[in-house]
Design an enzyme around this catalytic site. Structure first.
Site, PDB file in Angstrom:
ATOM      1  N   GLY A  72       0.795  -1.214   0.000  1.00  0.00           N
ATOM      2  CA  GLY A  72       0.000   0.000   0.000  1.00  0.00           C
ATOM      3  C   GLY A  72       0.830   1.268   0.000  1.00  0.00           C
ATOM      4  O   GLY A  72       0.489   2.253  -0.665  1.00  0.00           O
ATOM      5  N   THR A  73       1.940   1.267   0.729  1.00  0.00           N
ATOM      6  CA  THR A  73       2.778   2.464   0.803  1.00  0.00           C
ATOM      7  C   THR A  73       3.332   2.832  -0.568  1.00  0.00           C
ATOM      8  O   THR A  73       3.295   4.001  -0.969  1.00  0.00           O
ATOM      9  CB  THR A  73       3.932   2.260   1.804  1.00  0.00           C
ATOM     10  OG1 THR A  73       3.383   2.144   3.122  1.00  0.00           O
ATOM     11  CG2 THR A  73       4.910   3.427   1.772  1.00  0.00           C
ATOM     12  N   ASN A 153      -7.367   3.568   9.593  1.00  0.00           N
ATOM     13  CA  ASN A 153      -6.730   2.364  10.136  1.00  0.00           C
ATOM     14  C   ASN A 153      -6.592   2.376  11.652  1.00  0.00           C
ATOM     15  O   ASN A 153      -6.283   1.349  12.255  1.00  0.00           O
ATOM     16  CB  ASN A 153      -5.347   2.171   9.507  1.00  0.00           C
ATOM     17  CG  ASN A 153      -4.424   3.347   9.766  1.00  0.00           C
ATOM     18  OD1 ASN A 153      -4.757   4.495   9.457  1.00  0.00           O
ATOM     19  ND2 ASN A 153      -3.255   3.085  10.323  1.00  0.00           N
ATOM     20  N   GLN A 181      -7.485  -0.817   4.196  1.00  0.00           N
ATOM     21  CA  GLN A 181      -8.295  -1.479   5.224  1.00  0.00           C
ATOM     22  C   GLN A 181      -9.648  -1.970   4.692  1.00  0.00           C
ATOM     23  O   GLN A 181     -10.409  -2.575   5.451  1.00  0.00           O
ATOM     24  CB  GLN A 181      -8.526  -0.532   6.405  1.00  0.00           C
ATOM     25  CG  GLN A 181      -7.274  -0.160   7.170  1.00  0.00           C
ATOM     26  CD  GLN A 181      -6.658  -1.314   7.948  1.00  0.00           C
ATOM     27  OE1 GLN A 181      -7.329  -2.302   8.257  1.00  0.00           O
ATOM     28  NE2 GLN A 181      -5.377  -1.210   8.264  1.00  0.00           N
ATOM     29  N   ALA A 202      -1.930  -6.827   0.218  1.00  0.00           N
ATOM     30  CA  ALA A 202      -2.391  -8.205   0.402  1.00  0.00           C
ATOM     31  C   ALA A 202      -2.390  -8.649   1.857  1.00  0.00           C
ATOM     32  O   ALA A 202      -3.252  -9.430   2.281  1.00  0.00           O
ATOM     33  CB  ALA A 202      -1.530  -9.158  -0.422  1.00  0.00           C
ATOM     34  N   HIS A 203      -1.426  -8.169   2.657  1.00  0.00           N
ATOM     35  CA  HIS A 203      -1.298  -8.694   4.015  1.00  0.00           C
ATOM     36  C   HIS A 203      -2.411  -8.215   4.938  1.00  0.00           C
ATOM     37  O   HIS A 203      -2.523  -8.688   6.072  1.00  0.00           O
ATOM     38  CB  HIS A 203       0.078  -8.359   4.596  1.00  0.00           C
ATOM     39  CG  HIS A 203       0.279  -6.935   4.989  1.00  0.00           C
ATOM     40  ND1 HIS A 203       0.297  -6.522   6.296  1.00  0.00           N
ATOM     41  CD2 HIS A 203       0.493  -5.830   4.234  1.00  0.00           C
ATOM     42  CE1 HIS A 203       0.511  -5.214   6.336  1.00  0.00           C
ATOM     43  NE2 HIS A 203       0.631  -4.774   5.102  1.00  0.00           N
ATOM     44  N   THR A 239      11.379  -6.867 -11.515  1.00  0.00           N
ATOM     45  CA  THR A 239      10.849  -8.212 -11.741  1.00  0.00           C
ATOM     46  C   THR A 239       9.725  -8.508 -10.743  1.00  0.00           C
ATOM     47  O   THR A 239       9.888  -8.361  -9.537  1.00  0.00           O
ATOM     48  CB  THR A 239      11.962  -9.262 -11.572  1.00  0.00           C
ATOM     49  OG1 THR A 239      13.006  -8.982 -12.514  1.00  0.00           O
ATOM     50  CG2 THR A 239      11.421 -10.667 -11.812  1.00  0.00           C
ATOM     51  N   CYS A 332       2.864   1.054  12.014  1.00  0.00           N
ATOM     52  CA  CYS A 332       3.962   1.777  11.370  1.00  0.00           C
ATOM     53  C   CYS A 332       4.557   2.847  12.270  1.00  0.00           C
ATOM     54  O   CYS A 332       5.619   3.373  11.993  1.00  0.00           O
ATOM     55  CB  CYS A 332       3.469   2.416  10.072  1.00  0.00           C
ATOM     56  SG  CYS A 332       2.701   1.246   8.940  1.00  0.00           S
TER      57      CYS A 332
END
Length: 382
Positions: A72-73, A153, A181, A202-203, A239, A332
């Site tokens: 996301g960052t 968040n 979120q 994804a996490h 990649t 964070c």
């Protein structure tokens, strides 16, 4: 053995077994570089493009509008940097309760490019002032980007994203929303919401760390933040991590397949937790719009406890000793002594003097865990 309770799912979620199986399968069986033209490379490329199609289908957008990132960052940085550098934006409207992935890049661009930054007023409940947004747009004469997160968040407040999208369109402004979120936790139809850009990770929905995506509305002309090869149609060099992208696809599939059942379970956990806290801890307070289910996410609760400042300093430490994982704000900034920038933006001093803890939930949590946490908090507050 010590009881372990994980109530920090807004920071990150446990990876689903199906996701792990898929990632191992890809790492084991698909060794190729997706940019290679031989058969092994084409297999890797096929996995990436299938994942792109899957994610796009859930958001009701085209695959070409999905760009894979490291999370996301990076997606937030890609969008906001390019809006100023490439799309002619000279004014950014955001808020003091955004994630630091937005706030810090806006601060950087203000210094580097001299752009105008407007911070929206925050209401007592912790929501952005929509009247203030409309007024700023009405008086503005420069190309503008609105950057507001869909779900906060730290306190869980939900933005009326359709209303903001309509305001943006009416005033010819671009609209970016950090949806870290909300993706994987809500049905999102971006064909019905004229948002220009979103960020996802994804996490946050039981996928792997280190991968996410940006949605870039067709013909947006966003250019790469990272230079190198021509991967991601020139929007993001490097990649692609095929196993992570495949894992993210599987995580989103499982999240969407189980969305209603898991939401029902998580909502029950949240409301049970709130009820038990109110019953067992007199003077407990909840930050944000948690009293209204339509204005707050079902996945988290921000709790202000009636504890004096000298005792508050040890609260998270004591909870950790009891095996309870939670946070005082965004993970964070967990090492910061500054306190929560979100809560500082709208809470009164008497509430800021008391400790506020974010508890966030998943389908794996139970009411027995809630009982354990409540009893631990009750013991500490007494």
């Amino acid at each position: 053995m010590m009881t372990q309770v994980y109530f920090d799912n807004a920071a990150t979620t446990a990876i689903r077994p199906e996701v792990l199986d898929r990632m191992i399968e890809v790492m084991r069986d698909i060794p190729g570089n997706p940019s290679s033209t031989h058969a092994v490379g084409r297999k890797a490329k096929t996995i990436i493009e299938q994942a792109r199609k899957t994610i796009a289908s859930y958001l009701h957008v085209t695959p070409a509008e999905i760009v894979f990132t490291s999370g996301g960052t990076e997606a937030d940085n890609l969008i906001i940097n390019s809006a100023v550098r490439d799309l002619g934006v000279r004014h950014i409207i955001t808020s003091p309760i955004e994630h630091h992935a937005v706030i810090h890049v806006v601060e950087h661009l203000q210094l580097a490019y001299g752009i105008k930054v407007s911070m929206l007023k925050i209401k007592e409940c912790g929501s952005v002032d929509m009247d203030n947004l409309e007024a700023l747009l009405a008086e503005n004469k420069e190309k503008t980007l609105i950057s507001l997160m869909h779900i906060n968040n730290e306190i869980g407040n939900m933005l009326d994203i359709k209303a903001v999208s309509k305001l943006a369109k009416a005033h010819d402004a671009l609209f970016h929303s950090d949806m870290v979120q909300s993706v994987g936790h809500f049905d999102l139809n971006l064909s019905e919401i004229p948002v220009d850009f979103i960020a996802a990770a994804a996490h946050k929905f039981h996928g792997p760390k280190g991968v996410g995506f940006a949605f870039l509305r067709k013909n947006s002309k966003v250019k790469s933040l990272i230079f190198g090869g021509g991967q991601e149609r020139g929007s993001r060099a490097g990649t692609e991590p095929v196993h992570n992208i495949a894992g993210m696809e599987t995580a989103l599939i499982k999240a969407q397949e189980n969305l209603n059942a898991e939401r029902k379970h998580i909502e029950e956990i949240k409301w049970y937790f709130k009820e038990q806290l109110e019953k067992n801890i007199p003077g407990v307070h909840f930050n944000g719009n948690c009293h209204n289910g339509s204005l707050s996410t079902y996945t988290l609760l921000n709790v202000c406890l009636p504890v004096p400042p000298n005792k508050a300093l040890m609260l998270l430490f004591q909870l950790d000793l009891k095996g309870i994982a939670c946070s005082k704000g965004s993970a964070c900034q967990s090492g910061s002594d500054q306190g929560s920038h979100v809560l500082n933006a709208f809470l009164s001093k008497d509430k800021l003097d008391k400790p506020s803890i974010r508890f966030s939930f998943s389908h794996e949590n139970t009411k027995e865990e809630v009982d354990y946490v409540v009893s631990t908090l009750k013991e500490f507050v007494a």
